[in-house]
Design a protein around this motif. Structure first.
Motif, PDB file in Angstrom:
ATOM      1  N   ASP A 145      53.041  42.544  37.353  1.00  0.00           N
ATOM      2  CA  ASP A 145      52.970  41.152  36.903  1.00  0.00           C
ATOM      3  C   ASP A 145      51.640  40.963  36.158  1.00  0.00           C
ATOM      4  O   ASP A 145      50.612  40.678  36.771  1.00  0.00           O
ATOM      5  N   PRO A 146      51.660  41.133  34.843  1.00  0.00           N
ATOM      6  CA  PRO A 146      50.397  41.092  34.094  1.00  0.00           C
ATOM      7  C   PRO A 146      49.721  39.718  34.101  1.00  0.00           C
ATOM      8  O   PRO A 146      48.559  39.613  33.752  1.00  0.00           O
ATOM      9  N   SER A 147      50.449  38.676  34.561  1.00  0.00           N
ATOM     10  CA  SER A 147      49.835  37.341  34.566  1.00  0.00           C
ATOM     11  C   SER A 147      48.912  37.170  35.774  1.00  0.00           C
ATOM     12  O   SER A 147      48.232  36.164  35.891  1.00  0.00           O
ATOM     13  N   ASN A 148      48.930  38.156  36.687  1.00  0.00           N
ATOM     14  CA  ASN A 148      48.155  37.966  37.918  1.00  0.00           C
ATOM     15  C   ASN A 148      47.312  39.192  38.287  1.00  0.00           C
ATOM     16  O   ASN A 148      47.619  39.913  39.234  1.00  0.00           O
ATOM     17  N   PRO A 149      46.221  39.432  37.554  1.00  0.00           N
ATOM     18  CA  PRO A 149      45.388  40.611  37.858  1.00  0.00           C
ATOM     19  C   PRO A 149      44.686  40.527  39.208  1.00  0.00           C
ATOM     20  O   PRO A 149      44.157  41.520  39.692  1.00  0.00           O
ATOM     21  N   GLU A 150      44.713  39.326  39.840  1.00  0.00           N
ATOM     22  CA  GLU A 150      44.063  39.177  41.150  1.00  0.00           C
ATOM     23  C   GLU A 150      44.981  39.577  42.302  1.00  0.00           C
ATOM     24  O   GLU A 150      44.565  39.591  43.452  1.00  0.00           O
ATOM     25  N   LYS A 151      46.228  39.888  41.964  1.00  0.00           N
ATOM     26  CA  LYS A 151      47.185  40.246  43.025  1.00  0.00           C
ATOM     27  C   LYS A 151      47.051  41.732  43.380  1.00  0.00           C
ATOM     28  O   LYS A 151      46.981  42.581  42.483  1.00  0.00           O
ATOM     29  N   ARG A 152      47.036  42.023  44.679  1.00  0.00           N
ATOM     30  CA  ARG A 152      47.057  43.424  45.146  1.00  0.00           C
ATOM     31  C   ARG A 152      48.481  43.975  45.050  1.00  0.00           C
ATOM     32  O   ARG A 152      49.429  43.200  44.920  1.00  0.00           O
ATOM     33  N   GLU A 153      48.630  45.295  45.147  1.00  0.00           N
ATOM     34  CA  GLU A 153      49.958  45.936  45.073  1.00  0.00           C
ATOM     35  C   GLU A 153      50.688  45.551  43.785  1.00  0.00           C
ATOM     36  O   GLU A 153      51.893  45.357  43.785  1.00  0.00           O
ATOM     37  N   ASN A 154      49.934  45.404  42.715  1.00  0.00           N
ATOM     38  CA  ASN A 154      50.506  44.963  41.434  1.00  0.00           C
ATOM     39  C   ASN A 154      50.441  46.090  40.392  1.00  0.00           C
ATOM     40  O   ASN A 154      50.462  45.841  39.211  1.00  0.00           O
ATOM     41  N   ASP A 155      50.297  47.325  40.894  1.00  0.00           N
ATOM     42  CA  ASP A 155      50.129  48.458  39.970  1.00  0.00           C
ATOM     43  C   ASP A 155      51.488  49.058  39.600  1.00  0.00           C
ATOM     44  O   ASP A 155      52.416  49.039  40.383  1.00  0.00           O
ATOM     45  N   ARG A 156      51.562  49.620  38.412  1.00  0.00           N
ATOM     46  CA  ARG A 156      52.748  50.390  38.005  1.00  0.00           C
ATOM     47  C   ARG A 156      52.273  51.561  37.148  1.00  0.00           C
ATOM     48  O   ARG A 156      51.159  51.523  36.600  1.00  0.00           O
TER      49      ARG A 156
END
Ligand code: SF4
Length: 250
Positions: A145-156
């Motif tokens: 989810d590129p709109s939320n760089p502050e989110k953890r587990e957001n890597d791909r």
């Protein structure tokens, strides 16, 4: 011929000869012979006595380009570009797939949990993060989810297109550092460099080559965090790498 035309031609010939004279002086200086008894202007001396950039300086200059890069969409959502870390003339280079949450926030490669495990592997090889070079095939954080760089587990993993666009920076890093051997960490960087389709479980530990540099693929440290039974395979692969660095044989 009119006198005015004759004078025009004469002046043109004179200025051409003067230009030729200056050009000749430059050529003489280039070959390191002393120029007769003429003084070389200070500005000209600076051009010819300039030292070539060191590997460290070349990397710093490239880092600035990467910091400003927006050539793919990752550049518009990253917090910090993650250029690389280590010794500019390292024998050994580790290449992962891309920055995650921690790396994006700090601008340093491999500093999260997987990075700490990589640091332990490097130390077990008798080296440190400062004596090897660590980089990724893409320099900016690929996010689900590129709109939320502050989110953890957001890597791909990076897409093939992102890797293709960004790989030129990695190629320049390899060209500057000139390592003796590269270790690719995981399927993405292995596939991105070798353009091979085999699963990492099959290609790991084999001796490959990339742009004339020996390359050994192995598992990504994050795979070892999920499945510790893979550690023994990575250690087998690293022993091959150490043997090559110590003996030149593989
Ligand atoms: S990932 Fe690479 S190509 Fe894309 S913006 Fe970042 S530095 Fe540029």
């Amino acid at each position: 011929m009119k006198q005015s035309e004759y004078l025009k031609i004469l002046n043109l010939a004179k200025s051409t000869l003067e230009d030729y004279d200056n050009w000749g002086e430059t050529e003489i200086y280039k070959t390191s012979q002393k120029p007769s008894n003429k003084t070389i202007p200070e500005k000209q001396q600076k051009i010819f006595t300039k030292k070539p950039l060191t590997s460290k300086e070349q990397l710093e200059s490239l880092r600035k380009q990467v910091d400003n890069c927006k050539e793919c969409s990752l550049g518009t959502t990253r917090l910090k570009a993650v250029f690389g870390h280590g010794f500019a003339n390292a024998d050994l280079m580790f290449i992962g797939e891309g920055p995650g949450y921690d790396e994006d926030h700090k601008g340093e490669p491999f500093i999260g949990r997987a990075g700490q495990l990589l640091t332990k592997i490097i130390e077990a090889m008798g080296k440190t993060r400062d004596t090897v070079y660590i980089a990724n095939i893409v320099k900016c954080h690929p996010m689900i989810d590129p709109s939320n760089p502050e989110k953890r587990e957001n890597d791909r993993p990076p897409t093939p297109l992102e890797m293709q666009v960004c790989k030129k920076y990695l190629d320049m890093q390899i060209n500057i550092i000139q390592p003796k051997i590269i270790v690719t960490l995981g399927a993405s960087s292995t596939k991105g460099l070798l353009n091979r389709e085999e699963p990492i479980s099959r290609i790991r530990g084999t001796i490959q080559e990339y742009n004339g540099v020996k390359l050994v693929p192995t598992y990504h440290p994050s795979a070892l965090l999920r499945n510790s039974s893979l550690k023994k395979f990575v250690w087998e692969d690293m022993k091959k790498v150490m043997h090559f660095l110590n003996t030149g044989e593989i």
